[in-house]
Design a protein around this motif. Structure first.
Motif, mmCIF file in Angstrom:
data_model
loop_
_atom_site.group_PDB
_atom_site.id
_atom_site.type_symbol
_atom_site.label_atom_id
_atom_site.label_comp_id
_atom_site.label_asym_id
_atom_site.label_seq_id
_atom_site.Cartn_x
_atom_site.Cartn_y
_atom_site.Cartn_z
ATOM 1 N N UNK A 59 0.647 -1.408 -0.026
ATOM 2 C CA UNK A 59 -0.017 -0.006 0.091
ATOM 3 C C UNK A 59 0.775 1.171 -0.173
ATOM 4 N N UNK A 60 1.854 1.415 0.821
ATOM 5 C CA UNK A 60 2.662 2.728 0.750
ATOM 6 C C UNK A 60 3.591 2.778 -0.468
ATOM 7 N N UNK A 61 4.006 1.516 -1.153
ATOM 8 C CA UNK A 61 4.717 1.612 -2.549
ATOM 9 C C UNK A 61 3.500 2.122 -3.601
ATOM 10 N N UNK A 62 2.143 1.643 -3.396
ATOM 11 C CA UNK A 62 1.180 2.314 -4.217
ATOM 12 C C UNK A 62 1.275 3.641 -4.102
ATOM 13 N N UNK A 63 0.916 4.244 -3.025
ATOM 14 C CA UNK A 63 0.872 5.746 -2.889
ATOM 15 C C UNK A 63 2.120 6.530 -3.398
ATOM 16 N N UNK A 64 3.309 5.684 -3.079
ATOM 17 C CA UNK A 64 4.455 6.533 -3.575
ATOM 18 C C UNK A 64 4.650 6.666 -5.079
ATOM 19 N N UNK A 65 4.326 5.500 -5.762
ATOM 20 C CA UNK A 65 4.481 5.337 -7.259
ATOM 21 C C UNK A 65 3.363 6.270 -7.744
ATOM 22 N N UNK A 66 1.964 6.449 -7.085
ATOM 23 C CA UNK A 66 1.179 7.087 -7.625
ATOM 24 C C UNK A 66 1.511 8.890 -7.605
ATOM 25 N N UNK A 67 2.121 9.172 -6.553
ATOM 26 C CA UNK A 67 2.888 10.381 -6.296
ATOM 27 C C UNK A 67 3.713 10.886 -7.286
ATOM 28 N N UNK A 68 4.763 9.876 -7.641
ATOM 29 C CA UNK A 68 5.827 9.978 -8.496
ATOM 30 C C UNK A 68 5.279 10.109 -10.002
ATOM 31 N N UNK A 69 4.125 9.382 -10.337
ATOM 32 C CA UNK A 69 3.660 9.361 -11.617
ATOM 33 C C UNK A 69 3.115 10.618 -11.725
ATOM 34 N N UNK A 70 2.109 11.259 -10.857
ATOM 35 C CA UNK A 70 1.576 12.355 -10.846
ATOM 36 C C UNK A 70 2.502 13.683 -11.197
ATOM 37 N N UNK A 72 5.599 13.574 -12.335
ATOM 38 C CA UNK A 72 6.312 13.431 -13.704
ATOM 39 C C UNK A 72 5.320 13.782 -14.976
ATOM 40 N N UNK A 73 4.211 13.278 -14.711
ATOM 41 C CA UNK A 73 3.505 13.821 -15.853
ATOM 42 C C UNK A 73 2.852 15.317 -15.792
ATOM 43 N N UNK A 74 2.995 15.776 -14.693
ATOM 44 C CA UNK A 74 2.463 17.159 -14.541
ATOM 45 C C UNK A 74 3.423 17.974 -14.914
ATOM 46 N N UNK A 75 4.686 17.756 -14.583
ATOM 47 C CA UNK A 75 5.732 18.434 -14.813
ATOM 48 C C UNK A 75 6.364 18.381 -16.352
ATOM 49 N N UNK A 76 6.057 17.122 -16.944
ATOM 50 C CA UNK A 76 6.213 16.719 -18.068
ATOM 51 C C UNK A 76 5.364 17.733 -19.263
ATOM 52 N N UNK A 77 4.105 17.915 -18.835
ATOM 53 C CA UNK A 77 3.026 18.607 -19.524
ATOM 54 C C UNK A 77 3.403 20.012 -19.268
ATOM 55 N N UNK A 78 3.701 20.482 -18.271
ATOM 56 C CA UNK A 78 4.198 22.053 -18.050
ATOM 57 C C UNK A 78 5.498 22.287 -18.631
ATOM 58 N N UNK A 79 6.391 21.462 -18.689
ATOM 59 C CA UNK A 79 7.685 21.807 -19.434
ATOM 60 C C UNK A 79 7.485 21.825 -20.854
ATOM 61 N N UNK A 80 6.774 21.094 -21.215
ATOM 62 C CA UNK A 80 6.289 20.830 -22.757
ATOM 63 C C UNK A 80 5.751 22.298 -23.228
ATOM 64 N N UNK A 81 4.645 22.852 -22.366
ATOM 65 C CA UNK A 81 4.117 24.116 -22.743
ATOM 66 C C UNK A 81 5.172 25.206 -22.502
#
Length: 112
Positions: A59-70, A72-81
């Protein structure tokens, strides 16, 4: 994973009482809607509160990987823009046209 009821009295409530007695077969449960009488004197069912440490780690690893994924994707979109001028202009044109389309639909729907 989680808490499992092994044996004991079925709690009284509208949700559990709506099940047929065949839904509770194979367990060591008693009380309505079953015909088995409880000898525990109306106590709540015994609950297995012991959790495996592996369940908590998963459960801990699930939340950690969910936060890392969010992140990375957020900053990926923002950096592209931020760095791609053509993508930034296309994105803001899309937002502008969507906003205008929404305003027109609201005016038509509102029955000016």
């Amino acid at each position: 994973m989680g808490i499992r009821i092994k044996r004991g009295k079925i709690p009284v409530g509208t949700q559990l009482q709506s099940f047929k007695s065949s839904s509770f077969q194979g367990n060591e449960l008693c009380g309505l809607p079953l015909f088995a009488n409880c000898s525990s004197g109306g106590q709540f069912p015994d609950v297995d509160t012991e959790k495996d440490e592996s369940d908590e780690d998963e459960l801990d690893w699930f939340y950690i990987s969910m936060a890392i994924g969010f992140g990375l994707s957020f900053w990926g979109v923002c950096s592209c823009l931020l760095f791609k001028r053509s993508w930034r202009h296309a994105y803001y044109r899309f937002l502008d046209s969507s906003w205008k389309s929404l305003c027109v639909k609201l005016q038509i729907w509102g029955g000016l």
